[in-house]
Write an enzyme that holds these catalytic residues in place. Structure first.
Site, PDB file in Angstrom:
ATOM      1  N   PHE A  34       1.180  38.400   5.476  1.00 13.18           N
ATOM      2  CA  PHE A  34       0.836  38.991   6.770  1.00 13.18           C
ATOM      3  C   PHE A  34       0.606  37.947   7.854  1.00 13.18           C
ATOM      4  O   PHE A  34       0.941  38.147   9.007  1.00 13.18           O
ATOM      5  CB  PHE A  34      -0.443  39.823   6.641  1.00 13.18           C
ATOM      6  CG  PHE A  34      -0.287  41.049   5.795  1.00 13.18           C
ATOM      7  CD1 PHE A  34      -1.409  41.712   5.320  1.00 13.18           C
ATOM      8  CD2 PHE A  34       0.961  41.544   5.462  1.00 13.18           C
ATOM      9  CE1 PHE A  34      -1.285  42.847   4.540  1.00 13.18           C
ATOM     10  CE2 PHE A  34       1.089  42.673   4.676  1.00 13.18           C
ATOM     11  CZ  PHE A  34      -0.028  43.326   4.212  1.00 13.18           C
ATOM     12  N   ARG A  35       0.011  36.818   7.471  1.00 16.34           N
ATOM     13  CA  ARG A  35      -0.495  35.903   8.490  1.00 16.34           C
ATOM     14  C   ARG A  35       0.384  34.684   8.757  1.00 16.34           C
ATOM     15  O   ARG A  35       0.134  33.944   9.680  1.00 16.34           O
ATOM     16  CB  ARG A  35      -1.899  35.424   8.106  1.00 16.34           C
ATOM     17  CG  ARG A  35      -2.905  36.550   8.113  1.00 16.34           C
ATOM     18  CD  ARG A  35      -4.275  36.079   7.693  1.00 16.34           C
ATOM     19  NE  ARG A  35      -5.223  37.159   7.787  1.00 16.34           N
ATOM     20  CZ  ARG A  35      -5.385  38.084   6.868  1.00 16.34           C
ATOM     21  NH1 ARG A  35      -4.637  38.068   5.782  1.00 16.34           N
ATOM     22  NH2 ARG A  35      -6.272  39.055   7.024  1.00 16.34           N
ATOM     23  N   HIS A 121      -9.777  41.482  -3.295  1.00 13.92           N
ATOM     24  CA  HIS A 121      -9.404  42.499  -2.303  1.00 13.92           C
ATOM     25  C   HIS A 121      -8.828  43.752  -2.950  1.00 13.92           C
ATOM     26  O   HIS A 121      -8.179  44.558  -2.284  1.00 13.92           O
ATOM     27  CB  HIS A 121      -8.409  41.909  -1.302  1.00 13.92           C
ATOM     28  CG  HIS A 121      -9.015  40.887  -0.397  1.00 13.92           C
ATOM     29  ND1 HIS A 121      -8.270  40.036   0.396  1.00 13.92           N
ATOM     30  CD2 HIS A 121     -10.314  40.559  -0.159  1.00 13.92           C
ATOM     31  CE1 HIS A 121      -9.074  39.241   1.083  1.00 13.92           C
ATOM     32  NE2 HIS A 121     -10.316  39.532   0.748  1.00 13.92           N
ATOM     33  N   CYS A 129     -10.102  59.240  -5.727  1.00 12.69           N
ATOM     34  CA  CYS A 129     -10.563  60.309  -4.852  1.00 12.69           C
ATOM     35  C   CYS A 129     -11.942  59.936  -4.304  1.00 12.69           C
ATOM     36  O   CYS A 129     -12.870  59.694  -5.087  1.00 12.69           O
ATOM     37  CB  CYS A 129     -10.652  61.625  -5.619  1.00 12.69           C
ATOM     38  SG  CYS A 129     -11.372  62.975  -4.633  1.00 12.69           S
ATOM     39  N   CYS A 132     -14.509  63.017  -5.733  1.00 10.32           N
ATOM     40  CA  CYS A 132     -14.880  63.151  -7.148  1.00 10.32           C
ATOM     41  C   CYS A 132     -14.692  61.852  -7.936  1.00 10.32           C
ATOM     42  O   CYS A 132     -15.035  61.784  -9.113  1.00 10.32           O
ATOM     43  CB  CYS A 132     -14.086  64.276  -7.809  1.00 10.32           C
ATOM     44  SG  CYS A 132     -12.334  63.908  -8.085  1.00 10.32           S
ATOM     45  N   SER A 189      -5.019  30.408   3.902  1.00 14.36           N
ATOM     46  CA  SER A 189      -5.437  29.692   5.104  1.00 14.36           C
ATOM     47  C   SER A 189      -6.950  29.562   5.190  1.00 14.36           C
ATOM     48  O   SER A 189      -7.474  28.868   6.061  1.00 14.36           O
ATOM     49  CB  SER A 189      -4.914  30.425   6.344  1.00 14.36           C
ATOM     50  OG  SER A 189      -5.398  31.760   6.368  1.00 14.36           O
TER      51      SER A 189
END
Length: 251
Positions: A34-35, A121, A129, A132, A189
């Site tokens: 992503f980065r 993560h 759920c 429940c 990073s």
């Protein structure tokens, strides 16, 4: 003595190795970072908003659309461990006590065969759920656009720690890091709190050899004994060769 030989000697000596990994170790398996430059952030996708607790609470249907697209979740089962993952397993099979602390949610460390993996993560391989707490597999998540609980039709929540959520296993992460003879950080990073603080726990531990391998420099490089700015797999192959050379020379 060059850096790779020094690292190889430290690996040979170490009994307990703690490894902190980020997205950079999985890019060789085809999973986007992503980065990094050229990642989703560069394409103007606001990942932090799209994958946030707030987005899930306010519009879970849109959240799941973003989630499945960003993680390219239909291809998840096609991703395979690369040399970086398998080398860590080899160290474990060679008698080292290897603990992996990973920011990645792809499950590749477990798929590679490492036994002691803390997924800080969470993982994309599970959902549950919120009402429940029934757990569901990735196959269940893939069945529909918006996965729902079979018991009460509540929209499922992924096991991934969302932006604004609480990181998992931090107490264990600190404990394993402090116990280690060698602390290896790869492909991160070190910008994301609280994981970025983990290296500081052994920064001044003289008995712990501290190594960071990342393509680009980080603001935490000064905390490490050895800093390598190179492709992870290329660096690990050099380290493996150095270990084997030392082993052969000693025979």
């Amino acid at each position: 003595m060059d850096t790779y030989t020094e690292i190889a000697l430290a690996i040979r000596k170490a009994k307990k190795i703690t490894v902190l990994t980020g997205a950079g170790i999985s890019t060789a398996s085809g999973i986007p970072d992503f980065r990094s430059r050229g990642g989703l952030y560069d394409n103007k996708v606001n990942v932090e908003d799209a994958l946030s607790e707030q987005q899930f609470q306010e519009n879970p249907e849109l959240f799941w659309e973003y989630y499945k697209d960003i993680f390219n979740i239909k291809l998840t089962n096609q991703y395979e461990p690369n040399f970086g993952h398998t080398y860590l397993r080899e160290l474990e099979e060679g008698g080292k006590g290897v603990t992996i602390l990973t920011q990645n949610v792809d499950g590749l460390h477990r798929k590679a065969g490492n036994k002691h993996v803390y997924e800080l993560h969470g993982t994309i391989e599970k959902a549950y759920c919120p009402y429940c707490h029934q757990a569901y597999s990735l196959d269940d998540v893939l069945k529909g656009n918006v996965p729902r609980c079979l018991n009460d039709s509540t929209i499922l929540k992924p096991d991934v720690v969302l932006f604004g959520g609480v990181v998992k296993h931090m107490e264990e992460a600190y404990e394993k890091t402090v116990e280690s003879d060698l602390f290896l950080t790869m492909g991160t990073s070190l910008n994301v709190y609280p994981v970025r603080d983990i290296p500081s726990y052994v920064q001044h531990a003289s008995r712990t050899t501290k190594i960071i391998i990342n393509k680009e420099g980080t603001r935490s490089d000064y905390m490490f004994n050895h800093v390598i700015h190179e492709d992870i797999n290329a660096a690990l192959k050099k380290i493996k060769n150095a270990v084997e050379n030392i082993k052969n020379a000693s025979q």
